[in-house]
Design an enzyme around this catalytic site. Structure first.
Site, mmCIF file in Angstrom:
data_model
loop_
_atom_site.group_PDB
_atom_site.id
_atom_site.type_symbol
_atom_site.label_atom_id
_atom_site.label_comp_id
_atom_site.label_asym_id
_atom_site.label_seq_id
_atom_site.Cartn_x
_atom_site.Cartn_y
_atom_site.Cartn_z
ATOM 1 N N LYS A 139 51.715 37.861 28.024
ATOM 2 C CA LYS A 139 51.911 37.305 26.683
ATOM 3 C C LYS A 139 53.373 36.961 26.466
ATOM 4 O O LYS A 139 53.721 35.923 25.914
ATOM 5 C CB LYS A 139 51.449 38.308 25.629
ATOM 6 C CG LYS A 139 50.203 37.833 24.918
ATOM 7 C CD LYS A 139 49.934 38.529 23.625
ATOM 8 C CE LYS A 139 48.915 37.700 22.860
ATOM 9 N NZ LYS A 139 48.327 38.387 21.738
ATOM 10 N N LYS A 189 34.506 33.798 30.752
ATOM 11 C CA LYS A 189 34.420 33.130 29.450
ATOM 12 C C LYS A 189 35.465 32.048 29.304
ATOM 13 O O LYS A 189 35.213 30.996 28.741
ATOM 14 C CB LYS A 189 34.643 34.166 28.353
ATOM 15 C CG LYS A 189 33.360 34.655 27.824
ATOM 16 C CD LYS A 189 33.512 35.047 26.370
ATOM 17 C CE LYS A 189 32.244 35.758 25.982
ATOM 18 N NZ LYS A 189 32.347 37.188 26.177
ATOM 19 N N LYS A 201 35.260 31.461 39.632
ATOM 20 C CA LYS A 201 34.842 32.787 39.170
ATOM 21 C C LYS A 201 34.229 32.679 37.762
ATOM 22 O O LYS A 201 34.772 31.988 36.904
ATOM 23 C CB LYS A 201 36.078 33.687 39.124
ATOM 24 C CG LYS A 201 35.789 35.119 38.709
ATOM 25 C CD LYS A 201 37.119 35.872 38.557
ATOM 26 C CE LYS A 201 36.983 37.057 37.643
ATOM 27 N NZ LYS A 201 36.678 38.318 38.241
#
Ligand code: TRP
Length: 360
Positions: free
Chosen positions: A126, A208, A205
């Site tokens: 982040k 989501k 892979k």
């Protein structure tokens, strides 16, 4: 034989296997979640004592809508039980129903070097991307360590991405033990065999974030459409193909019984078939594979009380264990003012869980 100084001490009995893992309630589970993690939890529930919880405190770092969080937690519990997590074998509970864990988090925080957390990937990623991070995200691995240590877990089945956090946990437990004596059991990570890589509808892979998932409890008609649109190569039908480098075959292998899998592999090698046939076979195999889970899910959905009572019973068992460990830690570091490790406040039943687990 009489004991004397030369008698070796009796060997310590091996530590019982205590399996624990936390599952973030991030919405419907997809095939990657199931084959990459959940199936392993279910297999391990009969190996030793098993604790599985829904990590709602961790989810709070990303889900900011209370109703949605509640629904996600409930759905995750329903899905796990439907998929075979058996409350008679495993203790299934919600993380926040065991407040002892958050207290333990603080104790661990006092032995956590900042630099250790600065290196942890969730926070580091982040930060590198210039996004604002809160202290919850920063200290996420400490809460996760408390999750594990609170139940004396010995084995923690996780994905590759969580191994770093288990290392942090071992590090903190080691430091605490070094300072205060043998309080915590050091856990080991357990990776899914074969890496647990499940391809998505585009061959990458399944994840989501790639929008390539096939969900475990998806509406069958919608799922069929998605399967029929799975990307394949455009080689002619007659050409023999290697099943081992085809993601459609990889998905089929996960779902189909062994004999069917071998037959299909043979078809690939011989050539002369179409991917459409494989897709149809996959639709059929997957609906068979999850049929039992689907019917269990329908029954659970019709009886919402049942899942709440499973979670309440799980919280009660989990709290009893966490209370013991927390008492041990409090006593060791000098917080408890009597030998029993209880706070010196009268009327506070420190050693008795409420029994409701906070889910009234
Ligand atoms: N961080 C884990 C994940 O995102 C979830 C988790 C929370 C967990 N606490 C845990 C996993 C303790 C194993 C043990 O997947």
């Amino acid at each position: 034989m009489p004991a004397d100084e030369t008698t070796p001490p009796a060997p310590r009995p091996p530590a019982p296997t205590r399996v624990l893992s936390g599952i973030q309630p991030t919405g419907r589970f997809h095939w990657g979640n199931y084959f990459g993690a959940i199936r392993q939890y279910i297999d391990l529930q009969t190996v030793g004592e098993a604790y599985y919880f829904i990590a709602d405190l961790h989810a709070l770092t990303t889900v900011r809508e209370p109703d949605r969080l509640r629904a996600l937690v409930h759905d995750a519990a329903v899905d796990l039980v439907s998929l075979g997590l058996d409350p008679d074998h495993a203790t299934l509970f919600v993380q926040s129903d065991v407040p002892e864990v958050t207290e333990l988090t603080w104790l661990l925080m006092t032995v956590t070097p900042m630099g250790l957390l600065e290196r942890c990937h969730a926070y580091k990623d982040k930060k590198t991307r210039g996004l604002p991070a809160d202290a919850g995200l920063f200290t996420y691995p400490v809460l996760m360590s408390a999750d594990i240590l609170a139940y004396d877990a010995t084995v923690v089945p996780v994905g590759e991405d969580q191994v770093q956090h288990i290392e942090v946990c071992r590090d903190l437990a080691g430091t605490f033990n070094h300072l205060y004596g043998e309080v915590f059991t050091l856990p080991k990570p357990r990776l899914v065999e074969g890496g647990g890589r499940v391809p998505g509808t585009d061959g990458q892979k399944m994840s989501k974030s790639y929008e390539n998932t096939l969900d475990v409890f998806e509406d069958l008609a919608a799922q069929k459409k998605k399967i029929m649109r799975i990307t394949t190569d455009s080689r002619p039908m007659e050409e023999p193909k290697n099943p081992d480098d085809d993601h459609l075959f990889a998905l089929y292998s996960l779902m189909a019984p062994e004999a069917d899998r071998l037959k299909m592999a043979d078809l690939y090698r011989r050539g002369g078939f179409g991917y459409g046939e494989v897709k149809k076979a996959l639709v059929e195999a997957s609906s068979q594979f999850f049929a039992e889970a689907r019917s269990r899910r329908a029954a659970l959905e019709a009886d919402p009380e049942r899942i709440e009572s499973i979670l309440a019973a799980g919280a009660e068992r989990a709290r009893a264990k966490a209370r013991d460990v927390l008492d041990r830690a409090r006593r060791a570091c000098g917080l408890a003012r009597d030998k029993a490790g209880k706070p010196a406040i009268s009327g506070q039943p420190a050693d008795k869980p409420s029994g409701k687990g906070g889910r009234a």
